[in-house]
Design a protein around this motif. Structure first.
Motif, PDB file in Angstrom:
ATOM      1  N   THR A 129       0.836  -1.201   0.000  1.00 44.03           N
ATOM      2  CA  THR A 129       0.000   0.000   0.000  1.00 44.03           C
ATOM      3  C   THR A 129       0.872   1.253   0.000  1.00 44.03           C
ATOM      4  O   THR A 129       0.643   2.201  -0.761  1.00 44.03           O
ATOM      5  CB  THR A 129      -0.933   0.001   1.218  1.00 44.03           C
ATOM      6  OG1 THR A 129      -1.712  -1.196   1.213  1.00 44.03           O
ATOM      7  CG2 THR A 129      -1.846   1.208   1.206  1.00 44.03           C
ATOM      8  N   ARG A 149      -6.944   4.656 -14.483  1.00 46.34           N
ATOM      9  CA  ARG A 149      -8.317   5.074 -14.166  1.00 46.34           C
ATOM     10  C   ARG A 149      -9.328   4.590 -15.208  1.00 46.34           C
ATOM     11  O   ARG A 149     -10.506   4.464 -14.917  1.00 46.34           O
ATOM     12  CB  ARG A 149      -8.382   6.604 -14.065  1.00 46.34           C
ATOM     13  CG  ARG A 149      -7.634   7.186 -12.878  1.00 46.34           C
ATOM     14  CD  ARG A 149      -7.913   8.660 -12.724  1.00 46.34           C
ATOM     15  NE  ARG A 149      -7.075   9.264 -11.699  1.00 46.34           N
ATOM     16  CZ  ARG A 149      -6.130  10.175 -11.931  1.00 46.34           C
ATOM     17  NH1 ARG A 149      -5.919  10.593 -13.173  1.00 46.34           N
ATOM     18  NH2 ARG A 149      -5.412  10.668 -10.945  1.00 46.34           N
ATOM     19  N   SER A 175      -6.068   0.262  -7.509  1.00 45.23           N
ATOM     20  CA  SER A 175      -7.076   0.706  -6.547  1.00 45.23           C
ATOM     21  C   SER A 175      -6.894   2.174  -6.183  1.00 45.23           C
ATOM     22  O   SER A 175      -7.856   2.955  -6.184  1.00 45.23           O
ATOM     23  CB  SER A 175      -7.003  -0.153  -5.278  1.00 45.23           C
ATOM     24  OG  SER A 175      -7.266  -1.505  -5.564  1.00 45.23           O
ATOM     25  N   GLN A 176      -5.657   2.576  -5.866  1.00 51.91           N
ATOM     26  CA  GLN A 176      -5.413   3.944  -5.424  1.00 51.91           C
ATOM     27  C   GLN A 176      -5.543   4.952  -6.563  1.00 51.91           C
ATOM     28  O   GLN A 176      -5.980   6.086  -6.346  1.00 51.91           O
ATOM     29  CB  GLN A 176      -4.028   4.039  -4.788  1.00 51.91           C
ATOM     30  CG  GLN A 176      -3.895   3.232  -3.500  1.00 51.91           C
ATOM     31  CD  GLN A 176      -2.509   3.357  -2.888  1.00 51.91           C
ATOM     32  OE1 GLN A 176      -1.855   4.394  -2.986  1.00 51.91           O
ATOM     33  NE2 GLN A 176      -2.040   2.283  -2.256  1.00 51.91           N
ATOM     34  N   ARG A 178      -7.556   4.818  -9.043  1.00 51.25           N
ATOM     35  CA  ARG A 178      -8.933   4.932  -9.518  1.00 51.25           C
ATOM     36  C   ARG A 178      -9.810   5.744  -8.568  1.00 51.25           C
ATOM     37  O   ARG A 178     -10.661   6.503  -9.003  1.00 51.25           O
ATOM     38  CB  ARG A 178      -9.522   3.531  -9.709  1.00 51.25           C
ATOM     39  CG  ARG A 178      -8.807   2.740 -10.786  1.00 51.25           C
ATOM     40  CD  ARG A 178      -9.198   1.284 -10.762  1.00 51.25           C
ATOM     41  NE  ARG A 178     -10.603   1.108 -11.086  1.00 51.25           N
ATOM     42  CZ  ARG A 178     -11.109   1.167 -12.300  1.00 51.25           C
ATOM     43  NH1 ARG A 178     -10.325   1.416 -13.329  1.00 51.25           N
ATOM     44  NH2 ARG A 178     -12.404   0.992 -12.521  1.00 51.25           N
ATOM     45  N   GLY A 179      -9.632   5.569  -7.296  1.00 53.90           N
ATOM     46  CA  GLY A 179     -10.446   6.320  -6.353  1.00 53.90           C
ATOM     47  C   GLY A 179     -11.792   5.670  -6.103  1.00 53.90           C
ATOM     48  O   GLY A 179     -12.236   4.772  -6.836  1.00 53.90           O
ATOM     49  N   ALA A 180     -12.498   6.139  -5.073  1.00 55.99           N
ATOM     50  CA  ALA A 180     -13.754   5.528  -4.645  1.00 55.99           C
ATOM     51  C   ALA A 180     -14.874   5.712  -5.650  1.00 55.99           C
ATOM     52  O   ALA A 180     -15.796   4.895  -5.735  1.00 55.99           O
ATOM     53  CB  ALA A 180     -14.170   6.101  -3.289  1.00 55.99           C
ATOM     54  N   SER A 181     -14.831   6.779  -6.446  1.00 51.86           N
ATOM     55  CA  SER A 181     -15.931   7.061  -7.381  1.00 51.86           C
ATOM     56  C   SER A 181     -15.790   6.318  -8.708  1.00 51.86           C
ATOM     57  O   SER A 181     -16.724   6.336  -9.524  1.00 51.86           O
ATOM     58  CB  SER A 181     -16.011   8.563  -7.653  1.00 51.86           C
ATOM     59  OG  SER A 181     -14.806   9.024  -8.237  1.00 51.86           O
ATOM     60  N   SER A 182     -14.645   5.674  -8.940  1.00 55.85           N
ATOM     61  CA  SER A 182     -14.427   4.978 -10.208  1.00 55.85           C
ATOM     62  C   SER A 182     -15.245   3.693 -10.252  1.00 55.85           C
ATOM     63  O   SER A 182     -15.500   3.070  -9.220  1.00 55.85           O
ATOM     64  CB  SER A 182     -12.941   4.639 -10.376  1.00 55.85           C
ATOM     65  OG  SER A 182     -12.152   5.789 -10.411  1.00 55.85           O
ATOM     66  N   PRO A 184     -16.052  -0.307 -10.787  1.00 57.02           N
ATOM     67  CA  PRO A 184     -15.221  -1.446 -10.393  1.00 57.02           C
ATOM     68  C   PRO A 184     -14.420  -2.013 -11.560  1.00 57.02           C
ATOM     69  O   PRO A 184     -14.804  -1.851 -12.728  1.00 57.02           O
ATOM     70  CB  PRO A 184     -16.247  -2.469  -9.879  1.00 57.02           C
ATOM     71  CG  PRO A 184     -17.528  -2.092 -10.553  1.00 57.02           C
ATOM     72  CD  PRO A 184     -17.494  -0.604 -10.683  1.00 57.02           C
TER      73      PRO A 184
END
Length: 463
Positions: A129, A149, A175-176, A178-182, A184
């Protein structure tokens, strides 16, 4: 805490599962029954379109495994095309692989390039991480973040050659970035952990990110679409689980070459060997025989293409690190002309472009002039030597490690000194027809399967 997880869970039959008999691996002739799932049953029949539909309907990542010739590359190509229809757009569906030869086989790019790993990259931090966050914070990773992304589906070929550390960092980078709004991202990993693994790292499945992606499930392909001879198929299956059975010994006996028989082919047929030093020795013998120890006149010989320093050329013609061809002529200025068989010219490329000299339905001829080449000076860390050379090396022989993901028309196997789990298995299934397989040395005790990979392979819940 180390980023590995060892879990040897017993197999759990999935709904509507059907039993399939597989080699057990604990004694010479033992077999065991595993329960094949619905998708596995469709795959065994070669119903690839239905397999793709069911994998898509799961809306989950999946690990696809199976022995040699079971259809992994075929399914990958079908799934890639299917996902491109479901997820249109530039950069949404990406295929990555660990080597140039595997990239050529499936039509993708190396994971090193896609994820921005520099040559000989090794993580600076033990925590994936933190390592990913450090990389993403650099200016060099700005364009890499933009392409990460976009990804909605990532297909990994030859996943057995991905190290656990690299897989963990790839997971964190994706994962990092892309971010939470991207939306799956689905992962589809193809490979066989009973073949050779990565050079320096544990295999990917002990990574803590593996169960997050794939759980304890696998689509196990049990069909046979490469070898038509059932005896050959049986021998390959037994060697895969580390067993020197009667079927294996019969294959060795049928393919054995020595004495005059070997003398007739030793300078003509491609050799696969466990050690680099014996590869160099075989190549030197062939070159000396051809040239009499002097610089050779124009000749026809088997060469192996090295990493092409012109990325546009390699991408346009589909030539990659590990491509195998023959020198068939020289231009008036001395430039070698290399012919690559079983190589279809990509659409839109015309003669004269990108060094293309000629082409047929299944072959191309390419000009290979000298190029600048850099090499590290091991005695002086941080320094590099630069020289000009033709971009290939002598290729009458190669190591078994380098052959993984290759299919060759014929080969001589030197197996007596194999030293790693999966090495014999990898070597004997490079050739699809035992009539074109020649074995010059063999030691039964060198047939080894990695015990952790074997246990894990038995424990997957079948899809």
């Amino acid at each position: 805490m180390p980023d590995t997880l060892i879990a040897l869970a017993p197999p759990t039959p999935s709904f509507d599962a059907e039993p399939v008999v597989q080699p057990c691996g604990d004694d010479g002739e033992a077999t065991r029954t595993v329960h094949q799932g619905v998708i596995g049953k469709l795959a065994a029949q070669g119903k690839w379109d239905e397999v793709c539909e069911r994998l898509w309907a799961r809306n989950s990542s999946a690990f696809i495994t199976g022995g040699p010739g079971a259809g992994k590359s075929t399914l990958l190509r079908h799934l890639h095309a299917y996902l491109r229809q479901k997820l249109p757009g530039d950069g949404t569906v990406v295929v990555v692989a660990p080597t140039g030869t595997s990239v050529k086989t499936v039509g993708g790019i190396t994971f090193h390039f896609f994820f921005g790993f520099v040559r000989d990259y090794e993580p600076a931090l033990a925590n994936p991480t933190q390592e990913a966050a450090t990389l993403l914070a650099t200016s060099r990773f700005e364009p890499i973040k933009r392409r990460l992304r976009k990804v909605r589906a990532l297909l990994l070929d030859e996943v057995s050659m991905f190290g656990a550390d690299k897989l963990s960092i790839m997971y964190e980078l994706l994962s990092q970035a892309r971010g939470a709004s991207s939306p799956p991202c689905l992962w589809f990993a193809f490979g066989d952990f009973l073949q050779l693994g990565p050079f320096k790292s544990p295999m990917a499945f002990p990574s803590l990110r593996w169960p997050k992606l794939f759980g304890n499930k696998a689509l196990d392909l049990t069909g046979q679409f490469r070898q038509a001879d059932p005896d050959f198929t049986h021998a390959v299956a037994d060697a895969r689980v580390g067993q020197c059975t009667d079927a294996v010994l019969q294959l060795v006996d049928a393919c054995w070459v020595d004495g005059n028989k070997y003398e007739q082919i030793k300078h003509k047929v491609f050799h696969l060997m466990p050690h680099h030093k014996t590869v160099l020795k075989q190549n030197r013998k062939c070159l000396d025989r051809l040239s009499g120890g002097q610089l050779p006149e124009p000749f026809r010989a088997v060469y192996k293409a090295m990493l092409n320093h012109d990325r546009d050329l390699s991408q346009a013609l589909g030539i990659c690190h590990g491509s195998i061809g023959e020198i068939v002529a020289y231009e008036p200025d001395g430039t070698p002309v290399v012919r690559l068989e079983n190589h279809v010219l990509p659409a839109g490329v015309e003669r004269g472009a990108f060094g293309l000299r000629n082409a047929g339905a299944t072959w191309i001829e390419v000009l290979c002039p000298p190029v600048p080449f850099t090499a590290r000076l091991l005695a002086h860390p941080g320094l590099q030597a630069v020289r000009t050379q033709v971009p290939f090396v002598v290729g009458w022989a190669d190591t078994i490690h380098m052959s993984q993901s290759l299919s060759v028309s014929e080969a001589v196997l030197d197996l007596a000194e194999c030293f790693e789990p999966g090495m014999v298995n990898t070597a004997i299934n490079r050739v699809p027809d035992k009539a074109s397989l020649f074995i010059k040395s063999f030691t039964p005790s060198r047939i080894i399967a990695d015990p952790l990979a074997l246990s894990k392979n038995r424990g997957w819940e079948r899809l």
